[in-house]
Design a protein around this motif. Sequence first.
Motif, mmCIF file in Angstrom:
data_model
loop_
_atom_site.group_PDB
_atom_site.id
_atom_site.type_symbol
_atom_site.label_atom_id
_atom_site.label_comp_id
_atom_site.label_asym_id
_atom_site.label_seq_id
_atom_site.Cartn_x
_atom_site.Cartn_y
_atom_site.Cartn_z
ATOM 1 N N ASN A 1 -19.626 11.594 14.980
ATOM 2 C CA ASN A 1 -18.211 11.498 14.596
ATOM 3 C C ASN A 1 -17.348 12.092 15.692
ATOM 4 O O ASN A 1 -17.586 13.219 16.154
ATOM 5 C CB ASN A 1 -17.957 12.250 13.287
ATOM 6 C CG ASN A 1 -18.758 11.686 12.132
ATOM 7 O OD1 ASN A 1 -18.769 10.471 11.915
ATOM 8 N ND2 ASN A 1 -19.432 12.546 11.406
ATOM 9 N N VAL A 2 -16.351 11.331 16.104
ATOM 10 C CA VAL A 2 -15.476 11.751 17.203
ATOM 11 C C VAL A 2 -14.037 11.407 16.852
ATOM 12 O O VAL A 2 -13.779 10.370 16.209
ATOM 13 C CB VAL A 2 -15.880 11.024 18.511
ATOM 14 C CG1 VAL A 2 -14.944 11.397 19.646
ATOM 15 C CG2 VAL A 2 -17.301 11.351 18.882
ATOM 16 N N ALA A 3 -13.124 12.261 17.270
ATOM 17 C CA ALA A 3 -11.708 11.948 17.108
ATOM 18 C C ALA A 3 -11.261 11.062 18.268
ATOM 19 O O ALA A 3 -11.727 11.212 19.409
ATOM 20 C CB ALA A 3 -10.886 13.229 17.074
ATOM 21 N N GLU A 4 -10.375 10.129 17.948
ATOM 22 C CA GLU A 4 -9.864 9.230 18.980
ATOM 23 C C GLU A 4 -9.266 10.034 20.126
ATOM 24 O O GLU A 4 -8.546 11.001 19.917
ATOM 25 C CB GLU A 4 -8.790 8.302 18.381
ATOM 26 C CG GLU A 4 -8.369 7.180 19.316
ATOM 27 C CD GLU A 4 -7.420 6.200 18.657
ATOM 28 O OE1 GLU A 4 -6.667 6.619 17.755
ATOM 29 O OE2 GLU A 4 -7.449 5.012 19.043
ATOM 30 N N GLY A 5 -9.597 9.605 21.341
ATOM 31 C CA GLY A 5 -9.098 10.288 22.528
ATOM 32 C C GLY A 5 -10.040 11.344 23.073
ATOM 33 O O GLY A 5 -9.903 11.754 24.227
ATOM 34 N N ASN A 6 -10.966 11.763 22.241
ATOM 35 C CA ASN A 6 -11.942 12.754 22.702
ATOM 36 C C ASN A 6 -13.116 12.067 23.397
ATOM 37 O O ASN A 6 -13.396 10.894 23.143
ATOM 38 C CB ASN A 6 -12.458 13.577 21.520
ATOM 39 C CG ASN A 6 -11.460 14.633 21.077
ATOM 40 O OD1 ASN A 6 -10.373 14.757 21.661
ATOM 41 N ND2 ASN A 6 -11.807 15.385 20.053
ATOM 42 N N SER B 1 -16.013 2.254 17.162
ATOM 43 C CA SER B 1 -16.843 2.527 15.988
ATOM 44 C C SER B 1 -17.808 1.370 15.770
ATOM 45 O O SER B 1 -17.388 0.224 15.570
ATOM 46 C CB SER B 1 -15.968 2.730 14.749
ATOM 47 O OG SER B 1 -15.105 3.842 14.905
ATOM 48 N N ALA B 2 -19.086 1.677 15.806
ATOM 49 C CA ALA B 2 -20.130 0.645 15.701
ATOM 50 C C ALA B 2 -21.487 1.335 15.720
ATOM 51 O O ALA B 2 -21.577 2.558 15.746
ATOM 52 C CB ALA B 2 -20.022 -0.355 16.857
ATOM 53 N N LEU B 3 -22.518 0.515 15.721
ATOM 54 C CA LEU B 3 -23.892 1.020 15.789
ATOM 55 C C LEU B 3 -24.380 0.841 17.227
ATOM 56 O O LEU B 3 -24.276 -0.248 17.787
ATOM 57 C CB LEU B 3 -24.755 0.206 14.820
ATOM 58 C CG LEU B 3 -26.101 0.723 14.363
ATOM 59 C CD1 LEU B 3 -26.006 2.124 13.798
ATOM 60 C CD2 LEU B 3 -26.646 -0.227 13.293
ATOM 61 N N GLY C 1 -31.010 3.613 16.409
ATOM 62 C CA GLY C 1 -29.574 3.386 16.334
ATOM 63 C C GLY C 1 -28.805 4.629 15.938
ATOM 64 O O GLY C 1 -29.297 5.473 15.182
ATOM 65 N N THR C 2 -27.602 4.745 16.476
ATOM 66 C CA THR C 2 -26.690 5.833 16.136
ATOM 67 C C THR C 2 -25.369 5.220 15.732
ATOM 68 O O THR C 2 -24.797 4.414 16.484
ATOM 69 C CB THR C 2 -26.471 6.778 17.331
ATOM 70 O OG1 THR C 2 -27.701 7.372 17.703
ATOM 71 C CG2 THR C 2 -25.449 7.856 16.993
ATOM 72 N N LYS C 3 -24.910 5.597 14.554
ATOM 73 C CA LYS C 3 -23.629 5.094 14.092
ATOM 74 C C LYS C 3 -22.518 5.961 14.660
ATOM 75 O O LYS C 3 -22.472 7.165 14.420
ATOM 76 C CB LYS C 3 -23.578 5.106 12.559
ATOM 77 C CG LYS C 3 -22.293 4.526 11.997
ATOM 78 C CD LYS C 3 -22.303 4.536 10.476
ATOM 79 C CE LYS C 3 -20.996 4.004 9.914
ATOM 80 N NZ LYS C 3 -20.972 4.043 8.434
#
Lengths: 119, 116
Positions: free
Chosen positions: A12-17, A86-88, A112-114
Amino acid sequence: AQSVAQPEDQVNVAEGNPLTVKCTYSVSGNPYLFWYVQYPNRGLQFLLKYITGDNLVKGSYGFEAEFNKSQTSFHLKKPSALVSDSALYFCAVSPPERDYGGSQGNLIFGKGTKLSVKP
Amino acid sequence: GEEVAQTPKHLVRGEGQKAKLYCAPIKGHSYVFWYQQVLKNEFKFLISFQNENVFDETGMPKERFSAKCLPNSPCSLEIQATKLEDSAVYFCASSQWVEAMDTEAFFGQGTRLTVV
Protein backbone atom coordinates in the motif's frame (compact mmCIF):
# COMPACT_ATOMS: atom_id res chain seq x y z
CA ALA A 1 14.38 -26.19 -7.27
CA GLN A 2 14.06 -22.98 -9.21
CA SER A 3 11.70 -20.47 -7.68
CA VAL A 4 10.70 -16.85 -7.46
CA ALA A 5 9.56 -15.25 -4.23
CA GLN A 6 7.47 -12.14 -3.81
CA PRO A 7 7.38 -11.80 -0.03
CA GLU A 8 4.56 -9.27 0.10
CA ASP A 9 1.01 -10.20 -0.85
CA GLN A 10 0.06 -6.53 -0.85
CA VAL A 11 1.84 -3.19 -0.91
CA ASN A 12 0.00 0.00 0.00
CA VAL A 13 1.39 3.35 -1.08
CA ALA A 14 0.10 6.90 -1.08
CA GLU A 15 -0.01 8.62 -4.45
CA GLY A 16 3.17 10.55 -5.11
CA ASN A 17 5.27 8.42 -2.81
CA PRO A 18 7.95 6.05 -4.06
CA LEU A 19 7.03 2.39 -4.32
CA THR A 20 8.99 -0.84 -4.14
CA VAL A 21 7.71 -4.30 -4.95
CA LYS A 22 10.14 -6.97 -3.85
CA CYS A 23 11.30 -10.04 -5.73
CA THR A 24 13.97 -12.60 -5.01
CA TYR A 25 14.83 -15.63 -7.04
CA SER A 26 16.54 -18.95 -6.70
CA VAL A 27 17.85 -20.09 -10.04
CA SER A 28 21.14 -21.64 -11.02
CA GLY A 29 23.29 -19.68 -13.40
CA ASN A 30 22.43 -16.23 -14.71
CA PRO A 31 18.72 -15.98 -15.22
CA TYR A 32 16.64 -13.65 -17.34
CA LEU A 33 14.35 -11.61 -15.09
CA PHE A 34 11.04 -9.98 -15.93
CA TRP A 35 8.30 -7.90 -14.39
CA TYR A 36 4.73 -8.08 -15.64
CA VAL A 37 1.61 -6.23 -14.52
CA GLN A 38 -1.93 -7.57 -14.56
CA TYR A 39 -4.94 -5.29 -14.41
CA PRO A 40 -8.31 -6.77 -13.37
CA ASN A 41 -9.70 -9.26 -15.89
CA ARG A 42 -6.79 -8.62 -18.23
CA GLY A 43 -3.75 -10.51 -19.38
CA LEU A 44 -0.21 -9.78 -18.36
CA GLN A 45 1.54 -6.73 -19.71
CA PHE A 46 5.29 -6.65 -19.96
CA LEU A 47 6.99 -3.93 -17.91
CA LEU A 48 10.71 -4.59 -18.11
CA LYS A 49 13.40 -7.21 -18.26
CA TYR A 50 16.98 -7.83 -17.25
CA ILE A 51 19.10 -9.96 -19.54
CA THR A 52 22.60 -8.64 -19.10
CA GLY A 53 24.47 -5.37 -18.74
CA ASP A 54 23.49 -2.44 -16.52
CA ASN A 55 21.93 -3.63 -13.29
CA LEU A 56 19.37 -0.83 -13.33
CA VAL A 57 16.72 -1.47 -15.93
CA LYS A 58 14.13 1.08 -16.98
CA GLY A 59 10.78 0.00 -18.31
CA SER A 60 7.28 1.10 -19.17
CA TYR A 61 5.19 3.68 -17.25
CA GLY A 62 8.17 5.01 -15.30
CA PHE A 63 9.00 1.72 -13.61
CA GLU A 64 12.53 0.50 -13.07
CA ALA A 65 14.13 -2.49 -11.42
CA GLU A 66 17.53 -3.20 -10.02
CA PHE A 67 19.23 -6.54 -10.48
CA ASN A 68 21.34 -7.48 -7.46
CA LYS A 69 23.24 -10.67 -8.07
CA SER A 70 24.67 -11.02 -4.56
CA GLN A 71 21.21 -10.72 -3.01
CA THR A 72 19.51 -12.57 -5.88
CA SER A 73 16.92 -9.82 -6.00
CA PHE A 74 15.14 -7.87 -8.71
CA HIS A 75 12.98 -5.32 -6.91
CA LEU A 76 10.57 -3.17 -8.89
CA LYS A 77 10.58 0.54 -8.14
CA LYS A 78 8.92 3.76 -9.15
CA PRO A 79 9.86 7.19 -7.77
CA SER A 80 6.31 8.54 -7.63
CA ALA A 81 3.28 6.23 -7.56
CA LEU A 82 0.03 6.92 -9.39
CA VAL A 83 -3.43 5.67 -8.48
CA SER A 84 -3.53 4.08 -11.94
CA ASP A 85 -0.53 1.91 -10.97
CA SER A 86 -2.83 -0.12 -8.73
CA ALA A 87 -2.70 -3.66 -10.10
CA LEU A 88 -1.20 -7.09 -9.58
CA TYR A 89 2.54 -7.30 -10.24
CA PHE A 90 4.38 -10.47 -11.12
CA CYS A 91 8.08 -11.11 -11.06
CA ALA A 92 9.22 -13.91 -13.34
CA VAL A 93 12.42 -15.68 -14.23
CA SER A 94 13.43 -17.59 -17.30
CA PRO A 95 16.18 -20.06 -16.47
CA PRO A 96 19.03 -19.71 -18.95
CA GLU A 97 20.50 -23.16 -18.77
CA ARG A 98 18.57 -24.53 -21.70
CA ASP A 99 19.18 -23.50 -25.23
CA TYR A 100 15.99 -21.84 -26.33
CA GLY A 101 17.36 -20.76 -29.66
CA GLY A 102 17.24 -17.05 -28.86
CA SER A 103 13.81 -16.87 -27.32
CA GLN A 104 12.88 -17.30 -23.73
CA GLY A 105 11.81 -20.58 -22.30
CA ASN A 106 8.89 -20.90 -20.01
CA LEU A 107 8.58 -18.37 -17.24
CA ILE A 108 8.58 -19.21 -13.55
CA PHE A 109 6.32 -16.68 -11.84
CA GLY A 110 6.17 -15.36 -8.34
CA LYS A 111 2.81 -15.42 -6.61
CA GLY A 112 2.15 -11.79 -7.37
CA THR A 113 1.96 -8.65 -5.26
CA LYS A 114 -1.12 -6.51 -5.20
CA LEU A 115 -0.18 -2.85 -5.35
CA SER A 116 -2.72 -0.41 -4.01
CA VAL A 117 -2.06 3.30 -4.50
CA LYS A 118 -4.39 5.60 -2.59
CA PRO A 119 -5.03 9.24 -3.49
CA GLY B 1 -2.12 -9.59 -35.77
CA GLU B 2 -0.37 -7.35 -33.29
CA GLU B 3 -1.81 -8.96 -30.21
CA VAL B 4 -2.32 -12.46 -28.92
CA ALA B 5 -5.95 -13.33 -29.45
CA GLN B 6 -7.61 -15.88 -27.22
CA THR B 7 -11.10 -17.29 -27.64
CA PRO B 8 -13.48 -17.69 -26.04
CA LYS B 9 -13.19 -15.21 -23.19
CA HIS B 10 -15.38 -17.31 -20.96
CA LEU B 11 -16.21 -21.01 -21.10
CA VAL B 12 -18.50 -22.96 -18.79
CA ARG B 13 -18.45 -26.73 -18.85
CA GLY B 14 -20.12 -29.40 -16.78
CA GLU B 15 -17.83 -31.86 -15.10
CA GLY B 16 -16.80 -34.52 -17.57
CA GLN B 17 -17.36 -32.36 -20.64
CA LYS B 18 -14.66 -31.37 -23.09
CA ALA B 19 -13.23 -27.86 -23.22
CA LYS B 20 -11.30 -26.40 -26.12
CA LEU B 21 -9.47 -23.10 -25.99
CA TYR B 22 -7.91 -21.24 -28.88
CA CYS B 23 -4.98 -18.88 -29.27
CA ALA B 24 -3.76 -16.91 -32.25
CA PRO B 25 -0.20 -15.74 -31.58
CA ILE B 26 1.24 -12.49 -32.86
CA LYS B 27 2.18 -12.81 -36.50
CA GLY B 28 5.84 -13.66 -36.88
CA HIS B 29 6.22 -15.08 -33.40
CA SER B 30 7.71 -18.56 -33.37
CA TYR B 31 7.00 -19.54 -29.77
CA VAL B 32 3.67 -20.11 -28.10
CA PHE B 33 3.19 -20.78 -24.41
CA TRP B 34 0.18 -21.89 -22.38
CA TYR B 35 -0.16 -21.02 -18.71
CA GLN B 36 -2.84 -21.78 -16.17
CA GLN B 37 -3.67 -19.16 -13.55
CA VAL B 38 -5.56 -20.57 -10.63
CA LEU B 39 -7.61 -18.73 -8.02
CA LYS B 40 -4.68 -17.62 -5.88
CA ASN B 41 -3.08 -15.90 -8.88
CA GLU B 42 -0.42 -18.52 -9.29
CA PHE B 43 0.76 -19.15 -12.82
CA LYS B 44 1.55 -22.65 -13.84
CA PHE B 45 3.38 -23.31 -17.08
CA LEU B 46 1.71 -25.99 -19.16
CA ILE B 47 3.32 -26.33 -22.55
CA SER B 48 5.23 -24.42 -25.22
CA PHE B 49 5.56 -24.74 -28.96
CA GLN B 50 8.21 -23.70 -31.43
CA ASN B 51 6.12 -23.22 -34.52
CA GLU B 52 4.08 -26.44 -34.74
CA ASN B 53 6.47 -28.53 -32.68
CA VAL B 54 6.12 -29.15 -28.98
CA PHE B 55 9.07 -27.41 -27.35
CA ASP B 56 8.54 -28.03 -23.66
CA GLU B 57 5.65 -30.01 -22.19
CA THR B 58 7.01 -30.52 -18.71
CA GLY B 59 4.07 -28.74 -17.11
CA MET B 60 1.36 -30.50 -19.04
CA PRO B 61 -0.83 -32.96 -17.15
CA LYS B 62 -0.39 -36.23 -18.98
CA GLU B 63 -3.99 -37.19 -18.77
CA ARG B 64 -6.86 -35.20 -20.24
CA PHE B 65 -4.81 -32.22 -21.49
CA SER B 66 -3.57 -31.91 -25.04
CA ALA B 67 -2.44 -29.02 -27.22
CA LYS B 68 -1.65 -28.34 -30.85
CA CYS B 69 -0.22 -25.57 -32.99
CA LEU B 70 -0.90 -26.43 -36.62
CA PRO B 71 0.17 -24.31 -39.58
CA ASN B 72 -2.36 -21.69 -40.66
CA SER B 73 -4.62 -22.41 -37.69
CA PRO B 74 -4.95 -21.01 -34.19
CA CYS B 75 -3.19 -22.99 -31.50
CA SER B 76 -5.50 -24.98 -29.25
CA LEU B 77 -5.56 -26.38 -25.76
CA GLU B 78 -8.06 -29.15 -25.14
CA ILE B 79 -9.16 -30.65 -21.87
CA GLN B 80 -10.99 -33.93 -22.05
CA ALA B 81 -13.38 -34.84 -19.25
CA THR B 82 -13.00 -31.61 -17.30
CA LYS B 83 -12.81 -31.64 -13.53
CA LEU B 84 -13.73 -28.95 -11.03
CA GLU B 85 -10.02 -28.35 -10.37
CA ASP B 86 -9.51 -27.35 -14.00
CA SER B 87 -11.40 -24.13 -13.31
CA ALA B 88 -8.87 -21.38 -13.95
CA VAL B 89 -7.89 -18.69 -16.38
CA TYR B 90 -5.79 -20.06 -19.21
CA PHE B 91 -3.33 -17.66 -20.76
CA CYS B 92 -1.58 -17.98 -24.05
CA ALA B 93 1.60 -16.05 -24.79
CA SER B 94 3.85 -15.74 -27.80
CA SER B 95 7.38 -14.54 -28.33
CA GLN B 96 9.66 -13.91 -31.23
CA TRP B 97 12.77 -15.81 -32.16
CA VAL B 98 15.66 -13.38 -32.12
CA GLU B 99 19.17 -14.72 -32.30
CA ALA B 100 21.39 -13.91 -29.34
CA MET B 101 18.76 -11.80 -27.62
CA ASP B 102 16.02 -12.87 -25.33
CA THR B 103 12.65 -11.34 -26.01
CA GLU B 104 9.67 -10.94 -23.77
CA ALA B 105 6.47 -12.89 -24.07
CA PHE B 106 3.24 -11.14 -25.04
CA PHE B 107 0.16 -12.45 -23.30
CA GLY B 108 -3.40 -12.75 -24.45
CA GLN B 109 -6.32 -11.71 -22.25
CA GLY B 110 -7.01 -15.24 -21.19
CA THR B 111 -9.91 -17.68 -21.27
CA ARG B 112 -11.76 -18.13 -18.01
CA LEU B 113 -12.83 -21.77 -17.75
CA THR B 114 -15.44 -22.58 -15.14
CA VAL B 115 -16.23 -26.23 -14.54
CA VAL B 116 -19.52 -26.76 -12.71
